[in-house]
Design an enzyme around this catalytic site. Structure first.
Site, mmCIF file in Angstrom:
data_model
loop_
_atom_site.group_PDB
_atom_site.id
_atom_site.type_symbol
_atom_site.label_atom_id
_atom_site.label_comp_id
_atom_site.label_asym_id
_atom_site.label_seq_id
_atom_site.Cartn_x
_atom_site.Cartn_y
_atom_site.Cartn_z
ATOM 1 N N TRP A 1 0.827 -1.210 0.000
ATOM 2 C CA TRP A 1 0.000 0.000 0.000
ATOM 3 C C TRP A 1 0.857 1.254 0.000
ATOM 4 O O TRP A 1 0.571 2.218 -0.720
ATOM 5 C CB TRP A 1 -0.980 -0.002 1.173
ATOM 6 C CG TRP A 1 -1.993 -1.098 1.046
ATOM 7 C CD1 TRP A 1 -2.191 -2.128 1.919
ATOM 8 C CD2 TRP A 1 -2.937 -1.296 -0.020
ATOM 9 N NE1 TRP A 1 -3.195 -2.944 1.460
ATOM 10 C CE2 TRP A 1 -3.669 -2.466 0.276
ATOM 11 C CE3 TRP A 1 -3.230 -0.602 -1.189
ATOM 12 C CZ2 TRP A 1 -4.677 -2.955 -0.556
ATOM 13 C CZ3 TRP A 1 -4.229 -1.084 -2.030
ATOM 14 C CH2 TRP A 1 -4.939 -2.245 -1.700
ATOM 15 N N ASP B 1 -1.512 6.602 6.401
ATOM 16 C CA ASP B 1 -2.628 5.719 6.028
ATOM 17 C C ASP B 1 -2.810 4.764 7.205
ATOM 18 O O ASP B 1 -1.923 3.970 7.510
ATOM 19 C CB ASP B 1 -2.241 4.958 4.750
ATOM 20 C CG ASP B 1 -3.250 3.880 4.350
ATOM 21 O OD1 ASP B 1 -4.232 3.660 5.094
ATOM 22 O OD2 ASP B 1 -3.048 3.245 3.290
ATOM 23 N N LYS C 1 -11.872 -1.750 6.737
ATOM 24 C CA LYS C 1 -11.030 -2.693 7.454
ATOM 25 C C LYS C 1 -11.486 -2.772 8.916
ATOM 26 O O LYS C 1 -11.958 -3.793 9.364
ATOM 27 C CB LYS C 1 -9.550 -2.276 7.383
ATOM 28 C CG LYS C 1 -9.038 -2.019 5.981
ATOM 29 C CD LYS C 1 -8.951 -3.300 5.145
ATOM 30 C CE LYS C 1 -8.847 -3.057 3.662
ATOM 31 N NZ LYS C 1 -7.659 -2.419 3.176
#
Ligand SMILES: *Cc1c(COP(=O)(O)O)cnc(C)c1O
Length: 362
Positions: A102, A172, A196
């Site tokens: 990511w 993030d 998530k």
């Protein structure tokens, strides 16, 4: 009705109380005769929902007044572009710490808009650790330093925030959102997709220090990707993901009822310890992450034998322990044990692993 223990990395399990409340509200939201999905985003009803959600996340995280909270669409991935478009406006340069897929995707996206510099990487060992971030080659001409604080795929988490040498930090936090208390002032931007650890897919929450919300954006930035567009309209510039905002609002209330983020941290540490303690003594299963970098949320492990891993995943599913297969780049297994996973689920998993080990260890 039977519910399974769902160890999915995302979209992931939600608190049952929240699902039940949403079910009750579905036909008739609080006597209004309609569901939240059927309401105008300009209605008083929805205005209450979004304002209450914002107030509750502010309470939970202790978000100072000089930070904006935005409820956006486009996923965390879209912010990979929005961040450089909105923030690479002084020196057109930023530093990225590459701790997994990511972070690397965010870095590659940023390169489209400016000079993205790789400050450190743990790719040499399949991202199984967080690099030393105490003295990185950060320079004053960087507009920000970027991290992915919890790495969903590799199961690592920054043990401490990097020393950014005074440069703004962007994080993030998709897979650790609301899993523990944070000091918002340590960051310029905290953001994450909610699917998530918080709510359903289709919503990103950005927490942005207000001096970073500006008209000086990358030339050609789409109206919708300019943070100021959304900030000026309190996330109601166009139709937001009303349903996801509503569910997140219920989750915020649930978190407050549990006692807040300090209580969640304690619970999450307890759950993770059960699993890591088992892995540390197991002769069949092994954790893949260096001890000092372990995530509380995503726990990857392997047997070292692909066929054995596949057998475990299949038998676990039969036992009601679902979505335990690891990411294809790591292999093996991964248990995501987010806020909504009760300790009973983790205990059942460890019992199952223990039984499996007895039967299969040669
Ligand atoms: C899942 C994930 C993303 C991507 O999220 P989308 O909402 O699918 O764009 C980004 N970062 C992290 C840490 C993730 O876990």
């Amino acid at each position: 009705m039977s519910r399974v223990y769902n160890f999915s990395a995302g979209p992931a399990c939600l608190p049952e109380e929240v699902l039940k409340e949403a079910q009750e509200d579905l036909m008739d939201y609080k006597g209004k005769g309609m569901s939240v999905m059927e309401m105008s985003h300009r209605s008083k009803m929805f205005d209450d929902i979004i304002k209450t959600a914002e107030k509750d996340i502010r309470d939970l995280m202790g978000i100072p007044d000089n930070y904006k909270v935005l409820f956006l669409q486009g996923g965390a991935y879209q912010q990979f572009a929005a961040i450089p478009m909105n923030m690479m406006n002084k020196h057109h340069k930023a530093g990225y710490i590459l701790t997994g897929q990511w972070a690397t995707k965010a870095y590659k996206e940023a390169k489209i808009y400016g000079d993205a510099v790789a400050l450190a990487s743990s790719e040499d060992k399949t991202y199984s650790y967080i690099p030393d971030c105490s003295d990185l080659p950060i320079t004053d001409d960087m507009d920000y330093v970027y991290i992915c604080q919890n790495n969903t795929i590799y199961g690592t988490k920054f043990p401490t925030l990097p020393n950014t040498k005074g440069v703004d930090l962007v994080a993030d936090v998709s897979s650790m959102f609301l899993s523990e208390p944070v000091n918002v002032n340590d960051y310029a931007v905290i953001y994450g997709g909610v699917q998530k650890n918080v709510g359903p897919a289709g919503l990103v929450i950005d927490i942005i220090r207000d001096d970073l919300i500006t008209d000086e954006v990358y030339p050609g930035t789409p109206t919708m990707l300019k943070w100021k567009t959304q900030a000026d309209k309190d996330s109601l510039f166009n139709t937001p993901n009303c349903w996801a905002i509503y569910i997140c609002g219920l989750v915020f209330k649930w978190l407050k009822k549990q006692g807040g983020l300090a209580v969640m941290k304690e619970r999450n540490e307890k759950k993770a310890k059960v699993l890591y303690d088992f892995l540390d003594q197991s002769k069949l299963f092994h954790g893949t992450v260096e001890k000092g970098s372990r995530s509380l949320m995503n726990v990857p492990f392997v047997t070292g034998d692909k066929d054995m891993d596949a057998k475990f995943v299949a038998e676990a599913a039969d036992a009601g322990l679902l979505n335990i297969k690891g990411h294809r780049t790591v292999g093996g297994m991964r248990a995501s044990i987010y806020n909504a996973m009760p300790i009973e689920g983790v205990l059942k998993l460890v019992d199952f692993m223990s039984e499996f080990e007895k039967k299969n260890l040669k």
